[in-house]
Enzyme design. Structure first.
Site, short mmCIF file in Angstrom:
data_model
loop_
_atom_site.label_atom_id
_atom_site.label_comp_id
_atom_site.label_asym_id
_atom_site.label_seq_id
_atom_site.Cartn_x
_atom_site.Cartn_y
_atom_site.Cartn_z
N TYR A 28 -5.36 -6.02 -21.63
CA TYR A 28 -6.02 -5.04 -20.78
C TYR A 28 -6.85 -3.94 -22.03
O TYR A 28 -7.23 -4.32 -22.87
CB TYR A 28 -4.65 -4.03 -20.46
CG TYR A 28 -5.14 -3.00 -18.80
CD1 TYR A 28 -5.49 -4.04 -17.84
CD2 TYR A 28 -5.17 -1.78 -19.04
CE1 TYR A 28 -5.89 -2.96 -17.07
CE2 TYR A 28 -5.76 -1.68 -17.98
CZ TYR A 28 -5.91 -2.26 -16.49
OH TYR A 28 -6.18 -1.35 -15.65
N ARG A 81 -15.97 1.93 -9.85
CA ARG A 81 -15.25 2.76 -11.99
C ARG A 81 -14.26 2.21 -11.82
O ARG A 81 -13.67 2.56 -12.66
CB ARG A 81 -15.18 4.50 -11.73
CG ARG A 81 -15.56 5.17 -12.22
CD ARG A 81 -14.49 6.13 -12.59
NE ARG A 81 -13.34 5.82 -12.52
CZ ARG A 81 -12.47 5.33 -13.63
NH1 ARG A 81 -13.20 5.17 -14.91
NH2 ARG A 81 -11.46 5.23 -13.29
N LYS A 99 -3.68 -6.15 -15.08
CA LYS A 99 -2.91 -4.23 -14.48
C LYS A 99 -1.26 -5.30 -14.09
O LYS A 99 -0.61 -4.56 -14.84
CB LYS A 99 -3.02 -3.51 -13.96
CG LYS A 99 -2.36 -1.99 -13.60
CD LYS A 99 -1.75 -1.43 -14.66
CE LYS A 99 -3.21 -0.55 -15.29
NZ LYS A 99 -3.86 0.47 -14.26
N GLU A 171 -7.16 1.07 -8.21
CA GLU A 171 -7.21 1.25 -9.39
C GLU A 171 -8.95 1.49 -9.31
O GLU A 171 -9.51 0.59 -8.98
CB GLU A 171 -6.62 0.06 -10.16
CG GLU A 171 -6.80 -0.15 -11.46
CD GLU A 171 -5.65 1.26 -12.44
OE1 GLU A 171 -6.48 1.66 -13.36
OE2 GLU A 171 -5.11 1.07 -12.01
N ASP A 172 -9.61 1.77 -10.07
CA ASP A 172 -10.69 2.14 -10.31
C ASP A 172 -11.69 2.16 -8.98
O ASP A 172 -12.96 1.68 -8.98
CB ASP A 172 -11.27 0.18 -11.53
CG ASP A 172 -10.54 1.03 -12.57
OD1 ASP A 172 -10.39 1.93 -13.13
OD2 ASP A 172 -10.84 0.57 -13.38
N ASP A 195 -5.75 6.29 -11.91
CA ASP A 195 -6.33 6.84 -12.64
C ASP A 195 -6.08 8.60 -11.79
O ASP A 195 -6.67 9.08 -13.73
CB ASP A 195 -8.19 6.14 -12.10
CG ASP A 195 -8.04 5.00 -12.38
OD1 ASP A 195 -8.20 4.41 -12.94
OD2 ASP A 195 -8.89 4.46 -11.40
#
Length: 270
Positions: A28, A81, A99, A171-172, A195
């Site tokens: 990661y 992002r 992840k 995620e992101d 996040d």
């Protein structure tokens, strides 16, 4: 490590679970960030499922292409992002892959019950759309009702195929979509945003441990955050909730102990 995963999955996870501290930075962050930036160049075979905005209207048919029907945990990103690297579009696949590898190594969730997904709605980076190595849609990001309807269809398709108790980890995503989608889906689906919520829970746990050692209370402190993104706002909101629930003060009073500073200075409105 990815070569080992393809050759001998059992050995990969045994190695990762027994050497987690040493190998986590490889599987990661920070290595996964560089892998995402170069994803199109190093891409050899899919390790997750790509669903594009062009699949809108038959997302469930795309999901049925996944060879397993007993999925219990999904990590999904739209690549807007990725870490601190910004919009990487479809190349964000490295994030859910990495992840979910940790889900298996640390939580003993069988890898065949996990599913990494990229929702490819385009990218606003000209250099990616123009790169011959880019593997995603060569268009600007879909937004507005088209985007929302696509996400709605995806969530409904997951529940239809895998059940209401399937974990969907966001995620992101970009900040604006991340908060909005969390509020929209948190009461309807088994979902969370790592996040916003995952980072916050770890941060608050550290603060509470320090308070226990020092014998002080949350309300004895004022918290100033450098940055006002998903992580900072998520931590701030959870600290305020902890003050309210653990120390019995009103939410409005708890928020007076918390300040955020972004690139333009102290955040004092909205």
């Amino acid at each position: 490590m990815m070569d080992l995963l393809e050759r001998n999955e059992r050995l990969f996870y045994k190695l990762l679970s027994e050497n987690t501290e040493e190998l986590m930075p490889v599987v990661y962050t920070p290595t996964v960030g560089e892998a995402c930036q170069k994803y199109g160049y190093i891409y050899r075979k899919p390790q997750g499922l790509f669903i594009t905005i062009k699949d809108k209207g038959h997302v469930i048919d795309v999901l049925r292409n996944w060879p397993r029907n007993d999925v219990k945990a999904i990590c999904v990103t739209d690549g807007e992002r990725i870490l601190g690297l910004g919009d990487l579009g479809a190349q964000g696949m490295g994030i859910p892959v990495g992840k979910l590898a940790l889900y298996t190594a640390l939580a003993d969730i069988p890898p065949y019950q996990t599913l990494p997904i990229v929702l490819d709605v385009g990218t606003n980076r000209d250099e990616l759309r123009e790169s011959e190595d880019y593997i995603g849609l060569r268009q600007k990001r879909a937004t507005g009702p088209e985007y929302d309807e696509f996400i709605d269809e995806f969530m409904q398709a997951v529940v239809t195929l895998y059940g209401q108790d399937t974990l969907i980890q966001f995620e992101d995503f970009g900040k604006n979509n991340a908060f909005r989608l969390l509020e929209k889906y948190r009461e309807k689906y088994c979902t969370f945003n790592d996040d916003i919520q995952g980072t916050a829970s770890v941060a608050l746990a550290g603060i509470l441990a320090a308070l226990k050692a020092s014998g002080r209370h949350l309300t004895d402190h004022t918290f100033l955050f450098q940055g006002a993104g998903q992580a900072a706002v998520g931590i701030a909101l959870l600290i305020a909730m902890a003050m309210e629930k653990r120390e019995g003060i009103p939410r409005e009073e708890a928020l007076k102990h918390i300040w955020l500073r972004d690139s333009k200075g102290l955040v004092v409105k909205n």
